[in-house]
Design a protein around this motif. Structure first.
Motif, PDB file in Angstrom:
ATOM      1  N   LYS A  80      -1.797 -13.498  55.496  1.00 21.43           N
ATOM      2  CA  LYS A  80      -1.583 -14.045  56.848  1.00 21.43           C
ATOM      3  C   LYS A  80      -0.719 -15.298  56.792  1.00 21.43           C
ATOM      4  O   LYS A  80       0.174 -15.487  57.615  1.00 21.43           O
ATOM      5  CB  LYS A  80      -2.927 -14.385  57.505  1.00 21.43           C
ATOM      6  N   LEU A  81      -1.001 -16.173  55.833  1.00 23.11           N
ATOM      7  CA  LEU A  81      -0.228 -17.412  55.703  1.00 23.11           C
ATOM      8  C   LEU A  81       1.238 -17.106  55.435  1.00 23.11           C
ATOM      9  O   LEU A  81       2.137 -17.676  56.057  1.00 23.11           O
ATOM     10  CB  LEU A  81      -0.785 -18.286  54.573  1.00 23.11           C
ATOM     11  N   ILE A  82       1.477 -16.172  54.511  1.00 23.17           N
ATOM     12  CA  ILE A  82       2.859 -15.818  54.147  1.00 23.17           C
ATOM     13  C   ILE A  82       3.577 -15.209  55.337  1.00 23.17           C
ATOM     14  O   ILE A  82       4.700 -15.604  55.672  1.00 23.17           O
ATOM     15  CB  ILE A  82       2.873 -14.851  52.937  1.00 23.17           C
ATOM     16  N   GLU A  83       2.946 -14.249  55.988  1.00 26.33           N
ATOM     17  CA  GLU A  83       3.595 -13.523  57.090  1.00 26.33           C
ATOM     18  C   GLU A  83       3.904 -14.408  58.282  1.00 26.33           C
ATOM     19  O   GLU A  83       4.903 -14.237  58.962  1.00 26.33           O
ATOM     20  CB  GLU A  83       2.694 -12.372  57.562  1.00 26.33           C
ATOM     21  N   GLN A  84       3.038 -15.347  58.570  1.00 24.34           N
ATOM     22  CA  GLN A  84       3.206 -16.176  59.761  1.00 24.34           C
ATOM     23  C   GLN A  84       3.814 -17.544  59.446  1.00 24.34           C
ATOM     24  O   GLN A  84       3.809 -18.436  60.283  1.00 24.34           O
ATOM     25  CB  GLN A  84       1.851 -16.333  60.466  1.00 24.34           C
ATOM     26  N   ASN A  85       4.328 -17.696  58.214  1.00 26.88           N
ATOM     27  CA  ASN A  85       4.920 -18.971  57.791  1.00 26.88           C
ATOM     28  C   ASN A  85       3.974 -20.150  58.013  1.00 26.88           C
ATOM     29  O   ASN A  85       4.372 -21.209  58.488  1.00 26.88           O
ATOM     30  CB  ASN A  85       6.247 -19.229  58.516  1.00 26.88           C
ATOM     31  N   ALA A  98      -0.433 -28.382  53.689  1.00 24.93           N
ATOM     32  CA  ALA A  98      -0.776 -28.966  54.997  1.00 24.93           C
ATOM     33  C   ALA A  98      -1.355 -30.367  54.817  1.00 24.93           C
ATOM     34  O   ALA A  98      -1.014 -31.290  55.566  1.00 24.93           O
ATOM     35  CB  ALA A  98      -1.765 -28.073  55.732  1.00 24.93           C
ATOM     36  N   TYR A  99      -2.224 -30.530  53.818  1.00 22.71           N
ATOM     37  CA  TYR A  99      -2.818 -31.856  53.572  1.00 22.71           C
ATOM     38  C   TYR A  99      -1.748 -32.876  53.197  1.00 22.71           C
ATOM     39  O   TYR A  99      -1.742 -34.002  53.715  1.00 22.71           O
ATOM     40  CB  TYR A  99      -3.887 -31.787  52.467  1.00 22.71           C
ATOM     41  N   HIS A 102       3.953 -26.906  61.182  1.00 23.47           N
ATOM     42  CA  HIS A 102       3.124 -25.951  61.919  1.00 23.47           C
ATOM     43  C   HIS A 102       2.087 -26.701  62.747  1.00 23.47           C
ATOM     44  O   HIS A 102       1.514 -27.683  62.261  1.00 23.47           O
ATOM     45  CB  HIS A 102       2.421 -24.979  60.968  1.00 23.47           C
ATOM     46  N   PRO A 103       1.815 -26.260  63.989  1.00 24.51           N
ATOM     47  CA  PRO A 103       0.819 -26.946  64.836  1.00 24.51           C
ATOM     48  C   PRO A 103      -0.576 -27.026  64.227  1.00 24.51           C
ATOM     49  O   PRO A 103      -1.320 -27.956  64.507  1.00 24.51           O
ATOM     50  CB  PRO A 103       0.792 -26.101  66.121  1.00 24.51           C
ATOM     51  N   PHE A 104      -0.952 -26.059  63.373  1.00 20.89           N
ATOM     52  CA  PHE A 104      -2.287 -26.081  62.765  1.00 20.89           C
ATOM     53  C   PHE A 104      -2.517 -27.385  61.998  1.00 20.89           C
ATOM     54  O   PHE A 104      -3.642 -27.884  61.932  1.00 20.89           O
ATOM     55  CB  PHE A 104      -2.489 -24.901  61.815  1.00 20.89           C
ATOM     56  N   ILE A 105      -1.459 -27.923  61.383  1.00 21.18           N
ATOM     57  CA  ILE A 105      -1.592 -29.158  60.594  1.00 21.18           C
ATOM     58  C   ILE A 105      -1.948 -30.310  61.534  1.00 21.18           C
ATOM     59  O   ILE A 105      -2.819 -31.126  61.230  1.00 21.18           O
ATOM     60  CB  ILE A 105      -0.297 -29.464  59.815  1.00 21.18           C
ATOM     61  N   TYR A 106      -1.277 -30.346  62.677  1.00 20.90           N
ATOM     62  CA  TYR A 106      -1.567 -31.392  63.669  1.00 20.90           C
ATOM     63  C   TYR A 106      -3.043 -31.327  64.090  1.00 20.90           C
ATOM     64  O   TYR A 106      -3.743 -32.341  64.113  1.00 20.90           O
ATOM     65  CB  TYR A 106      -0.661 -31.237  64.901  1.00 20.90           C
ATOM     66  N   SER A 137      -3.821 -21.345  72.147  1.00 20.42           N
ATOM     67  CA  SER A 137      -3.397 -22.741  72.341  1.00 20.42           C
ATOM     68  C   SER A 137      -3.168 -23.462  71.012  1.00 20.42           C
ATOM     69  O   SER A 137      -2.393 -24.418  70.942  1.00 20.42           O
ATOM     70  CB  SER A 137      -4.441 -23.503  73.159  1.00 20.42           C
ATOM     71  N   LEU A 138      -3.816 -23.010  69.935  1.00 18.82           N
ATOM     72  CA  LEU A 138      -3.652 -23.659  68.631  1.00 18.82           C
ATOM     73  C   LEU A 138      -2.276 -23.402  68.025  1.00 18.82           C
ATOM     74  O   LEU A 138      -1.884 -24.055  67.071  1.00 18.82           O
ATOM     75  CB  LEU A 138      -4.738 -23.179  67.665  1.00 18.82           C
TER      76      LEU A 138
END
Length: 199
Positions: A91-96, A103-104, A122-126, A165-166
């Motif tokens: 999933k991480l690879i496919e969705q960049n 991320a940390y 990526h917004p997930f990091i925020y 929304s994430l």
């Protein structure tokens, strides 16, 4: 060889059928290990129920591709946790989506920049950084904060399946004043109040 074989197999739409297919593939590929792990029908049925419960939140296609990858690369019968890890990695690879470690590093490099002005990969990091706290990311010891950040990031990855929304950063709300400009008398009055309050 197995990759070529499994690429020709039609992925079932039903998750129960998918789990049955996965177990059939695992039995063929890891025959002796499979029968050692699941020696009787009762054990096999319980294992299938557990796998179904844990895999049902993922799309059948990505689950199938994770199994395919494991069959191609592993000499050993995979555990359920190994399959879940492989699904997350795909999933991480496919969705960049950056890995939790990447991320940390990005979140802790924010410095004095406003998080909403930072150019996040990526917004997930925020969202993970906001959950842990920007001040704590800057000042806390890496040993403590990194684990907390990684846990928050993993949780956001899971939540992102259900919360669109994430996938977007929050909008920066600019404040526009709709009030009419104050008259000079009201401006003086307000200034006097501020002086009394703060001076």
């Amino acid at each position: 060889m197995s990759g070529q074989l499994t690429s020709k197999i039609k992925i079932p739409k039903s998750q129960v059928e998918l789990v049955n297919l996965i177990f059939a593939e695992l039995e063929i590929t890891f025959h002796n290990q499979f029968h050692k792990a699941f020696p009787d029908e009762e054990t096999l049925t319980l294992a299938k129920q557990l796998w179904l419960a844990k895999l049902e939140k993922y799309q059948n296609e990505i689950v199938f591709r994770a199994i395919d990858k494991i069959i191609e690369t592993s000499k050993y019968l995979p555990s359920l946790s190994a399959v879940l890890d492989q699904i997350k990695e795909l999933k991480l690879i496919e969705q960049n989506i950056p890995s939790s470690n990447t991320a940390y590093i990005e979140a802790s490099s924010l410095g004095e920049t406003n998080p909403l002005d930072f150019n996040w990969s990526h917004p997930f990091i925020y969202y993970a950084g906001a959950k842990v706290g920007w001040y704590r990311l800057k000042t806390g010891s890496e040993f403590d904060i990194k684990k907390e950040f990684v846990d928050a990031y993993e949780e956001i990855l899971e939540d992102s399946e259900f919360k669109e929304s994430l996938h977007l950063l929050p909008e920066i709300k600019e404040e526009f004043t709709k009030e009419k400009p104050l008259s000079s008398d009201l401006q003086k009055e307000r200034l006097e109040k501020i002086k009394k309050k703060y001076l």
